[in-house]
Design a protein around this motif. Structure first.
Motif, mmCIF file in Angstrom:
data_model
loop_
_atom_site.group_PDB
_atom_site.id
_atom_site.type_symbol
_atom_site.label_atom_id
_atom_site.label_comp_id
_atom_site.label_asym_id
_atom_site.label_seq_id
_atom_site.Cartn_x
_atom_site.Cartn_y
_atom_site.Cartn_z
ATOM 1 N N UNK A 1 0.835 -1.209 0.000
ATOM 2 C CA UNK A 1 0.000 0.000 0.000
ATOM 3 C C UNK A 1 0.860 1.245 0.000
ATOM 4 N N UNK A 2 1.931 1.234 0.790
ATOM 5 C CA UNK A 2 2.779 2.417 0.937
ATOM 6 C C UNK A 2 3.702 2.654 -0.251
ATOM 7 N N UNK A 3 4.220 1.556 -0.862
ATOM 8 C CA UNK A 3 5.283 1.699 -1.855
ATOM 9 C C UNK A 3 4.967 1.120 -3.223
ATOM 10 N N UNK B 1 6.674 -3.307 11.575
ATOM 11 C CA UNK B 1 5.636 -2.637 10.794
ATOM 12 C C UNK B 1 5.165 -1.353 11.479
ATOM 13 N N UNK B 2 4.994 -1.398 12.788
ATOM 14 C CA UNK B 2 4.495 -0.226 13.503
ATOM 15 C C UNK B 2 5.483 0.936 13.475
ATOM 16 N N UNK B 3 6.768 0.619 13.260
ATOM 17 C CA UNK B 3 7.781 1.676 13.190
ATOM 18 C C UNK B 3 7.737 2.432 11.872
ATOM 19 N N UNK B 4 7.006 1.894 10.892
ATOM 20 C CA UNK B 4 6.894 2.539 9.580
ATOM 21 C C UNK B 4 5.691 3.470 9.608
ATOM 22 N N UNK B 5 5.958 4.768 9.665
ATOM 23 C CA UNK B 5 4.873 5.739 9.837
ATOM 24 C C UNK B 5 4.682 6.644 8.625
ATOM 25 N N UNK C 1 12.168 3.030 2.536
ATOM 26 C CA UNK C 1 13.480 2.690 3.067
ATOM 27 C C UNK C 1 13.513 1.243 3.543
ATOM 28 N N UNK C 2 12.464 0.802 4.228
ATOM 29 C CA UNK C 2 12.412 -0.585 4.696
ATOM 30 C C UNK C 2 12.341 -1.548 3.518
ATOM 31 N N UNK C 3 11.518 -1.224 2.538
ATOM 32 C CA UNK C 3 11.411 -2.094 1.363
ATOM 33 C C UNK C 3 12.761 -2.221 0.670
ATOM 34 N N UNK C 4 13.497 -1.119 0.578
ATOM 35 C CA UNK C 4 14.813 -1.161 -0.040
ATOM 36 C C UNK C 4 15.783 -2.050 0.724
ATOM 37 N N UNK C 5 15.672 -2.049 2.051
ATOM 38 C CA UNK C 5 16.539 -2.902 2.861
ATOM 39 C C UNK C 5 16.195 -4.376 2.705
ATOM 40 N N UNK C 6 14.957 -4.650 2.362
ATOM 41 C CA UNK C 6 14.552 -6.035 2.125
ATOM 42 C C UNK C 6 14.971 -6.524 0.739
ATOM 43 N N UNK C 7 15.417 -5.603 -0.088
ATOM 44 C CA UNK C 7 15.964 -5.933 -1.397
ATOM 45 C C UNK C 7 17.433 -5.536 -1.394
ATOM 46 N N UNK C 8 18.285 -6.428 -0.941
ATOM 47 C CA UNK C 8 19.708 -6.094 -0.843
ATOM 48 C C UNK C 8 20.338 -6.181 -2.234
#
Length: 293
Positions: free
Chosen positions: A33-35, A67-71, A78-85
């Motif tokens: 939803x966010x990205x 998940x709750x830290x993503x506001x 940024x989190x999605x990018x970290x999950x794609x190294x």
């Protein structure tokens, strides 16, 4: 060149957190939803390995905490990018680049315009490698390279074209092993701690966001590189990506895959092996010969 879901081995004594499936699904939905990044298409075990690594680094006790830290959308990206190294390098797997130089470029010389697609380009090293190869082989002026990725952060780094000097020393060796016709230093400007690819290379590259699992073909290409990307998707997504790549190739066009990847049976009839050891395939329906003069 490739956004993968690999992660480093755990440190000694590491106990990675257990993942609640419903929390993982909720995070995946939240990021979509966010990205717009749809991690439902990725191989589940590989995704969860990477997720555990991120949680350990951040000290998150659960996926729900992460998940709750993503506001915001920025934090989600940024989190999605970290999950794609990004696991990529210039002239990675030199035998592949030598095969492109020696076996594919001679065929490309016959083309009036050469279009290349680097799919899953990550931070751009593979795209710049292709630009260098085409320049050294004398066909850069009639070539255009399109480099795409789903991660906007990686694309920003690719557009900048700046890499550490230690990396460039490693890339210089790979360039030589790949049959480089000149010095790699001819293609970049070195600074105190980093090197930037020269403008003449950068203007031949078009970097753009493209999602292999949901977006369609956008051009007809004589060469497509999609290396060490497809293996990290689930089988249904792999099938869709292979169909997209085949549809994006011109008749007689070439496809370069990663060393662990194969053309699936569903699309194998559409290709002929060109350099099997380097995982280079050619679309089987070759163009009709030009009429006699």
């Amino acid at each position: 060149m490739d956004a993968s879901l690999q992660d480093p081995p755990p440190p000694p004594g590491d106990s990675r957190p257990e993942l609640a499936r419903e929390e993982v699904d909720a995070l995946v939905d939240h990021l979509f939803v966010r990205t717009g990044m749809d991690f439902r298409c990725y191989a589940r075990r590989a995704f969860e390995r990477r997720l555990r690594h991120v949680m350990l680094h951040d000290g998150a006790g659960s996926v729900a905490d992460l998940r709750d830290a993503v506001r915001s959308d920025v934090e989600a990206a940024a989190l999605a990018g970290r999950l794609l190294v990004p696991v990529t390098a210039m002239f990675r797997d030199p035998p592949l680049w030598r095969a492109l130089r020696e076996r594919v470029v001679p065929e490309l010389r016959e083309e009036r315009v050469v279009r290349v697609w680097v799919a899953g380009c990550s931070s751009g090293e593979e795209a710049y490698s292709m630009a260098i190869l085409l320049e050294e082989e004398g066909i850069a002026e009639r070539s255009r390279i399109y480099a795409t990725d789903v991660d906007e952060g990686a694309l920003a780094r690719a557009r900048a074209g700046t890499y550490g000097l230690e990396q460039m020393r490693e890339y210089t060796r790979a360039h030589q092993l790949a049959g480089g016709a000149a010095s790699l230093s001819d293609h970049y400007v070195a600074g105190a701690s980093a090197a930037t690819m020269k403008e003449r290379l950068r203007r031949r590259l078009v970097f753009a966001r493209h999602n292999l699992t949901s977006d369609g073909s956008f051009q007809v290409f004589q060469l497509v590189l999609c290396r060490n990307v497809i293996i990290y998707f689930c089988p249904a997504a792999q099938e869709r990506i292979h169909a997209l790549l085949h549809a994006s190739l011109a008749p007689g066009g070439f496809l370069a895959l990663g060393h662990r990847e194969l053309v699936p049976l569903a699309t194998a009839a559409g290709y002929q092996p060109w350099d099997e050891s380097s995982k280079v395939w050619r679309r089987a329906d070759l163009p009709a010969p030009a009429p006699a003069g």
